[in-house]
Design an enzyme around this catalytic site. Structure first.
Site, PDB file in Angstrom:
ATOM      1  N   CYS A  63      -4.984  11.820  12.180  1.00  0.00           N
ATOM      2  CA  CYS A  63      -5.783  10.923  12.079  1.00  0.00           C
ATOM      3  C   CYS A  63      -5.685  10.427  13.603  1.00  0.00           C
ATOM      4  CB  CYS A  63      -5.449   9.706  11.043  1.00  0.00           C
ATOM      5  SG  CYS A  63      -3.516   9.450  11.255  1.00  0.00           S
ATOM      6  N   ARG A  80      -0.899  14.377  12.619  1.00  0.00           N
ATOM      7  CA  ARG A  80       0.532  14.395  11.672  1.00  0.00           C
ATOM      8  C   ARG A  80       0.842  16.004  10.766  1.00  0.00           C
ATOM      9  NH1 ARG A  80      -1.069   9.044   9.707  1.00  0.00           N
ATOM     10  NH2 ARG A  80       0.879   9.039   8.351  1.00  0.00           N
ATOM     11  N   ASP A 137       4.604   0.837  11.850  1.00  0.00           N
ATOM     12  CA  ASP A 137       3.560  -0.418  11.231  1.00  0.00           C
ATOM     13  C   ASP A 137       3.110  -1.589  12.270  1.00  0.00           C
ATOM     14  OD1 ASP A 137       3.435   1.453   7.880  1.00  0.00           O
ATOM     15  OD2 ASP A 137       3.126   2.642  10.056  1.00  0.00           O
ATOM     16  N   LYS A 141       1.064  -1.264  -0.313  1.00  0.00           N
ATOM     17  CA  LYS A 141       0.062   0.070  -0.003  1.00  0.00           C
ATOM     18  C   LYS A 141       0.672   1.166   0.011  1.00  0.00           C
ATOM     19  CE  LYS A 141      -1.777   1.140   4.065  1.00  0.00           C
ATOM     20  NZ  LYS A 141      -1.437   3.167   3.871  1.00  0.00           N
ATOM     21  N   ASN A 142       1.925   1.523   0.565  1.00  0.00           N
ATOM     22  CA  ASN A 142       2.525   2.577   1.045  1.00  0.00           C
ATOM     23  C   ASN A 142       3.975   2.948   0.189  1.00  0.00           C
ATOM     24  OD1 ASN A 142       1.391   3.134   3.291  1.00  0.00           O
ATOM     25  ND2 ASN A 142       2.541   1.883   4.535  1.00  0.00           N
ATOM     26  N   ARG A 195      -8.338  -0.160   3.955  1.00  0.00           N
ATOM     27  CA  ARG A 195      -7.638   0.418   3.620  1.00  0.00           C
ATOM     28  C   ARG A 195      -6.140   0.116   3.485  1.00  0.00           C
ATOM     29  NH1 ARG A 195      -5.499   4.396   7.668  1.00  0.00           N
ATOM     30  NH2 ARG A 195      -3.755   4.905   5.784  1.00  0.00           N
TER      31      ARG A 195
END
Ligand code: EPZ
Length: 422
Positions: A116, A121, A306, A22-23, A398
């Site tokens: 978030c 952030r 993460d 994803k990243n 997500r």
């Protein structure tokens, strides 16, 4: 509304192909808007976040469509350089389009991404770096209005912190600037190298990506290309953790073992046997885990923030006590109270969590507050005695592609249930 219903206590066994990252997919999708050519992006995971990025590409006027595990982007005639609030709110990391829009148009408008669940952030490092490249930013009514009145020019930039997103935004802008750019204290995450490899495949000239010093020299012109997005190292580690807490044995295919080196000590200290053969990773878990002593999250090649939540699940059911220090985000322990509901013994003081392992967790109704914490709660449910329900699946969807399907393929008792109540 949906929830996962998990019947814990089943060993995970079998083989799984790791999803695309994803990243890495998100900045590469943004980069496809910069080139003005056609890009075929293979191994692009089907996620809420990549769907949101595709919608943004279409909004600015690119053609973007899915064909199996590929996304095809044609950006020869984009029309708009603004991202509406609704699209920004769908995905906070849309900030990655700031550099891409500036690179393509020399201007960009979007609402400030805001914080978030895991933290405020801020984007100060992004904005000061882009200013060095000739970008002028005005904050007007919660929106960022960026222009490059004298065009984009190369610069020597030193990041106060090796921010992943700031490094990516600099690259997306610098490839379109006049003159060389050098980034000092650049982020070293593998996703940076993947973005640079894509841009170089499109005709850019980026050197040193993956190290703390990255240089960008002006390119002649961009090219159309085909590119395979790297495997998702965090999801690979997440599946390994699920096998570890269930005493299982799994083989991951199309993994990237070298990207998982920072988390290997955590598995080895827990007593797992992990073997890498080319692009596969096999983990055999012991009947009972030992706790890793200290886990401190750091920028790559340090321990990845993460994976902190899933590593904490491993520690929750291990013998011994584990200490976690979260140094990257200020609010990344939202999974802790939910794990405590499942019987975990965890105390938190500021950014330190102390985890005393217990023999078994018990099932409970828990709620995901963010992506990685949600994936960790599912992992805890796999290990727990009894039934666990997990809500807040929008967070999990997500970043975890086909999560329940993949876990069920490995023998987990998990299903997605649609709730009538909204
Ligand atoms: C990327 O976020 C990832 N997201 C995150 O993954 C990951 O946790 C993070 O890098 C660290 O590895 C994507 O790639 C889409 P940072 P990013 O800029 O770019 C501070 C997930 O679950 N900072 O390296 O936002 C910031 O507050 C997500 O997949 C500033 O102070 O991370 C944080 O404390 C979560 N000013 C630290 O740096 C800035 O201008 C790390 O942020 C930018 C960042």
């Amino acid at each position: 509304m949906e929830k996962f219903v998990i019947e814990g206590g089943r060993r995970l066994d079998g083989e799984l192909q790791v999803q695309g990252s994803k990243n890495s997919a998100l900045p590469i999708l943004a980069a496809a808007a910069v080139t003005g050519k056609s890009s075929i992006l293979l191994n692009c995971p089907r996620l809420r976040d990549t769907d949101a990025a595709i919608r943004i590409l279409r909004h600015i006027g690119c053609e973007a469509s899915r064909a199996g595990d590929a996304v095809i982007v044609c950006s020869d005639a984009p029309k708009r350089y603004d991202i509406p609030e609704a699209l920004m709110r769908e995905m906070r990391s849309s900030i990655i389009f700031l550099g891409a829009l500036l690179g393509r148009f020399g201007k960009a408008e979007m609402c400030a991404p805001g914080g978030c669940a895991i933290g405020l952030r801020p984007i100060d490092l992004h904005l000061s770096a882009l200013e060095a490249l000739g970008v002028h930013t005005e904050a007007c009514g919660g929106r960022l209005c960026c222009t490059a009145p004298n065009g984009l020019h190369g610069a020597r930039i030193t990041l106060a912190f090796p921010s992943v997103g700031a490094t990516e935004n600099i690259l997306l802008c610098a490839v379109c600037a006049e003159g060389e750019t050098v980034i000092h204290n650049a982020a070293r995450e593998p996703e940076i190298a993947d973005l640079a490899a894509f841009l170089n495949r499109c005709g850019a000239c980026i050197q040193g990506a993956g190290s703390d010093t990255v240089s960008v020299t002006p390119r002649e012109q961009f090219l159309s290309c085909e590119y395979t997005i790297m495997p998702d190292r965090i999801m690979a580690a997440t599946y390994l953790a699920a096998a570890a807490v269930t005493g299982g044995s799994i083989l991951l295919r199309r993994a990237a073992p070298q990207d998982l080196l920072p988390v290997m000590p955590c598995f080895e200290q827990a007593g797992c046997a992990v073997r890498a053969v080319k692009d596969t990773l096999r983990l055999n878990a012991p009947p009972h885990l030992r706790s890793a002593k200290l886990i401190r999250t750091m920028p790559y090649p340090g321990f990845p923030t993460d994976f902190q939540a899933s590593a904490m699940v491993m520690a929750s059911v291990a013998s011994g006590t584990g200490v976690f220090v979260e140094t990257i985000f200020e609010s990344r322990y939202k999974h802790v109270p939910e794990l405590v509901r499942m019987g975990a013994h965890i105390t938190v003081q500021n950014n330190v969590a102390v985890v005393e392992g217990v023999p078994r967790l018990h099932g409970a109704c828990v709620q995901a507050a963010d992506l990685r914490g949600g994936a960790a709660l599912v992992t805890a449910g796999l290990a727990a005695e009894g039934i666990t329900t997990v809500t807040g699946l929008a967070h999990i969807d997500r970043g975890c592609e086909r999560f329940e399907t993949n876990l069920a393929l490995l023998g987990a008792g998990i299903k997605r249930v649609h709730l009538d109540v909204e």
